[in-house]
Scaffold this active site. Structure first.
Site, PDB file in Angstrom:
ATOM      1  N   HIS A  88       0.833  -1.214  -0.021  1.00  0.00           N
ATOM      2  CA  HIS A  88       0.010  -0.064  -0.045  1.00  0.00           C
ATOM      3  C   HIS A  88       0.906   1.134  -0.071  1.00  0.00           C
ATOM      4  O   HIS A  88       1.878   1.262   0.665  1.00  0.00           O
ATOM      5  CB  HIS A  88      -0.918   0.193   1.329  1.00  0.00           C
ATOM      6  CG  HIS A  88      -1.636   1.443   1.477  1.00  0.00           C
ATOM      7  ND1 HIS A  88      -2.824   1.810   0.643  1.00  0.00           N
ATOM      8  CD2 HIS A  88      -1.568   2.371   2.371  1.00  0.00           C
ATOM      9  CE1 HIS A  88      -3.047   3.024   0.953  1.00  0.00           C
ATOM     10  NE2 HIS A  88      -2.386   3.120   1.994  1.00  0.00           N
TER      11      HIS A  88
ATOM     12  N   HIS B 169      -8.960  10.345   5.495  1.00  0.00           N
ATOM     13  CA  HIS B 169      -8.768  11.495   6.353  1.00  0.00           C
ATOM     14  C   HIS B 169      -9.770  12.326   6.860  1.00  0.00           C
ATOM     15  O   HIS B 169      -9.669  13.303   7.666  1.00  0.00           O
ATOM     16  CB  HIS B 169      -7.501  12.182   5.983  1.00  0.00           C
ATOM     17  CG  HIS B 169      -6.315  11.223   5.612  1.00  0.00           C
ATOM     18  ND1 HIS B 169      -6.036  10.479   4.819  1.00  0.00           N
ATOM     19  CD2 HIS B 169      -5.367  10.803   6.622  1.00  0.00           C
ATOM     20  CE1 HIS B 169      -5.058   9.949   4.723  1.00  0.00           C
ATOM     21  NE2 HIS B 169      -4.636   9.961   6.047  1.00  0.00           N
TER      22      HIS B 169
END
Length: 765
Positions: free
Chosen positions: A646, A699
């Site tokens: 990732h 986020h």
């Protein structure tokens, strides 16, 4: 020669992260705006006072932020995207934080890495609309410091060309129009500072340390010629950092009054340029000789020698002694560390200690080396004692690195062969759904971990608690319908710290926090010695999680390059060698997972891009050993073991070939904040492996709608084969709340199901 002490920037989080707590209390609705502004003002003034007390002559003002300085600059110039419905007048905190974090209706601005650091900035968006000066933030901060502390500070701004280069929303041909909009606003800010009686202003242009073209340097020259005309009386200090300046002669010829150069990370080239081309007698040199990005104490004798070497090539009668860059990249104070080994602690210097180093070197230049004899001896002794530690001289580790062969970095079979075996072994549907690794770390999780660390509960009680959290989230994943599970990482504080605590060669601090993005602070581990595997680190949790489901369970590790880039790293051996040490240690952990029955293993490398050198001519060398380190970690597994990785926010378009060279079976990367722009990279590069383009931004507290994620998936399918496309969030979910995580994942699965049904209908027609 007269020396003046200066700093470029100072940490704004507070000694105990008071800044972070104030922000998060405000975001949670626990405090009002007045309280937030009161607390942050106290922090802002205390950090200025601390620099004053340390004897710093030129103290920056305007380097404090409520979130990010690039965002501050965009807001100051009214560069607010239309989707936030700004009324063109005062910019509220609501609008400011919506740009940073998003809200229930609107996505946040994109976020990416600040050059080659682990700090993330908010990417300004230029939409061609009329810009305006909403507030002169540097002037406000200058007045505050003068009135409250009797400090006539050095106002600092992100320089105009760096701001332009790091913004988005315009084509290269639009730069003149952008400059015409932006430059008058910079002129107005500077003019108001000049009228206020400000002596020096610092314009930061780190982009000059990157590989910009001759054409771009011409634009820089034009910008600064225009600024000089606008403010003939204001002294402009052009600050570069993070590396040497490529266009040295052009840079030192700019119509400014001083120039700051990095004599740590750009040491050799900047010194060479200084000796070859000299330095203008009518300008002041800011000599960045104290490392602003790492925590090791300076050998003051070496620094005095360097300054003497620099002085010998100057015609000017003054020099500023300063850190190589803003000190925001290092922790605040070593005084908070009570448990470190004495030899290691003596060899460290955080922001406060670096202020002392700057002041000490100033005394040496102004009063002679004999005035700091004791300080020099202490620094030399501390560095020597560190170098002699047995942990820095492990022959078994050093020999293993030297013995690495090319075959150690190659899987047994090519991806095309592995893919067929893995398809048969896992039998996943098209567009398989998964998450990146972590699930919400609730206050209860954090509190229980704290109790365990304080020995208020037993190891078994803590293990039982972690197992219950894993069991709960395995059930949630089953209910949602995900195809590949993760255990949630509830036992982990930080994705680097967790592993570092279990490997030899690391040491850990108590309060050495630095900002990563927004209010997110991290406490990087310290690599002080040779890295070695000790015992399995993740097998227990992964095996337990797999026992709860028939779905594949990913084992989760942090990759060697990220372990390097997100740590404070020893500076006595090459970074390549340190990374290979980590890679060999992680290889043993991966082999242990595979032996325990875990056949999907994710080795995360979110920091691969941030280690990329600023100079393009140095990219290949870095990528060669960085990619090789990842492959050394993963090469020994069977063909039927699927390796995932990732990567987080960064510009992948320029090194997509290196991503492919990792030879991971599946990679997941961010696309939501960049609105799917990354998919354009696949128009020109044929990527043949599995890939998950993150379909929503973790986020932000906002739960995205199903149709938004459907649109991102469909964009990906325009350039990717459906058989290689995975569906996942942008990143781990540890910072999100329980309810919003479940809601977002349900929407993600619904979006995937819709696209699967559409594809099924198309295949029948």
């Amino acid at each position: 020669m007269t020396a003046i002490s200066s700093t470029i920037g100072y940490p704004y989080i507070g000694e105990n992260r008071e800044w972070k707590r104030a922000l998060e209390a405000f975001w949670a609705g626990k405090t009002e705006e007045d309280e937030l502004l009161k607390v942050t003002k106290e922090i802002r003034l205390s950090r200025i006072q601390k620099q004053k007390d340390a004897g710093i002559d030129l103290i920056p003002v305007g380097d404090f932020t409520l979130y990010d300085r690039m965002l501050d600059t965009a807001v100051m110039f009214g560069m607010i995207p239309k989707r936030y419905n700004w009324n063109g007048e005062h910019v509220s905190l609501s609008t400011y934080f919506s740009m940073a974090r998003g809200n229930k209706e609107t996505v946040a601005c994109e976020m990416t890495k600040w050059f080659d650091t682990n700090y993330h900035y908010i990417v300004p968006e230029y939409e061609g609309h009329n810009l305006q000066l909403t507030a002169n933030k540097p002037l406000q901060d200058y007045r505050e410091a003068k009135e409250e502390l009797d400090v006539k500070g050095k106002p600092v701004l992100i320089g105009p060309y760096t701001f332009i280069k790091l913004s988005k929303g315009y084509e290269h041909t639009d730069i003149p129009a952008f400059i015409l909009q932006l430059l008058p606003l910079y002129e107005k800010v500077l003019l108001e500072l000049q009228e206020e009686g400000v002596e020096w202003v610092q314009l930061e242009e780190p982009v000059l340390s990157t590989s910009i073209s001759k054409e771009e340097m011409k634009i820089v020259e034009q910008i600064y010629a225009q600024l000089r005309k606008a403010v003939p009386e204001l002294k402009i200090f052009l600050q570069t950092y993070f590396d040497s300046v490529d266009w040295y002669e052009e840079t030192v010829s700019l119509p400014v009054d001083g120039i700051g150069l990095d004599f740590v990370h750009g040491l050799d080239k900047n010194v060479e340029n200084l000796k070859t081309h000299g330095f203008p007698s009518d300008k002041i040199l800011g000599a960045g000789v104290i490392d602003g990005r790492n925590i090791w104490r300076s050998n003051l004798q070496e620094k005095v020698n360097l300054l003497n070497d620099i002085n010998g090539n100057l015609k000017t009668d003054a020099i500023w002694i300063q850190p190589s860059c803003s000190l925001q990249h290092v922790p605040v104070t070593l005084a908070s560390e009570q448990k470190l080994d004495t030899t290691i602690k003596a060899a460290l210097a955080f922001a406060d200690e670096k202020l002392v180093e700057v002041s000490t070197l100033m005394k040496a230049i102004n009063g002679g080396v004999e005035t700091i004899t004791d300080a020099i001896e202490k620094s030399v002794r501390a560095c020597e004692n560190l170098a002699q530690l047995p942990a820095r001289n492990r022959t078994d580790v050093l020999d293993a690195v030297q013995s690495i062969a090319n075959s150690d970095a190659k899987r047994t079979s090519a991806f095309t062969e592995r893919r067929l075996k893995q398809e048969e072994a896992f039998n996943l549907p098209i567009l398989p759904t998964t998450t990146i690794g972590s699930f919400p770390q609730t206050p209860e999780v954090r509190a229980t971990r704290t109790k365990w660390r304080k020995k208020e509960i037993t190891d078994k009680q803590y293990s039982d608690f972690i197992h219950e959290e894993i069991k709960q989230w395995v059930a949630i994943q089953e209910e949602i319908g995900l195809d590949v599970f993760v255990h949630g990482e509830f036992e982990r504080t930080d994705m680097v710290e967790y592993f570092g605590e279990k490997l030899a060669g690391y040491v850990f601090t108590e309060k050495a926090w630095v900002v990563s993005y927004g209010s997110r602070c991290v406490k990087p581990p310290v690599i002080y010695g040779d890295i070695a595997f000790v015992e399995p680190m993740t097998v227990d949790e992964s095996v337990y999680a797999q026992s709860l489901t028939d779905k594949p369970m990913k084992g989760m590790l942090t990759g060697p390059v990220t372990m390097l880039n997100w740590s404070f790293v020893r500076d006595d051996i090459p970074l390549k060698d340190v990374t290979y040490q980590i890679a060999l240690a992680l290889r043993k952990e991966i082999e242990a997972l595979e032996a325990a029955g875990i056949h999907m293993i994710q080795v995360d490398e979110p920091a691969l891009r941030e280690g990329l050198p600023l100079k393009k001519e140095e990219w290949n060398e870095y990528l060669d050993w960085a990619v090789n380190a990842f492959r050394i970690s993963t090469a020994t597994v069977k063909d039927t073991t699927q390796i995932h990785t990732h990567m987080c926010y960064c510009d992948f378009n320029h090194f997509i070939d290196a991503i492919s060279a990792l030879d991971a079976d599946v990679i997941s990367i961010e696309t939501s904040r960049s609105h799917g722009e990354l998919v354009h990279a696949f128009n020109t590069f044929h990527y043949d492996k599995g890939i998950g383009l993150g379909v929503y931004d973790i986020h932000s507290p906002r739960v995205p709608e199903v149709n938004e994620m459907v649109e991102i998936i469909e964009k990906g399918l325009e350039v990717l084969d459906v058989k290689q496309f995975w569906i996942n969030p942008d990143c781990g979910l540890k910072t999100r709340k329980h309810e919003e995580t479940i809601a977002a994942l349900k929407n993600m699965f619904t979006a995937t199901k819709q696209v699967r049904e559409q594809l099924g209908a198309l295949s029948q027609n």
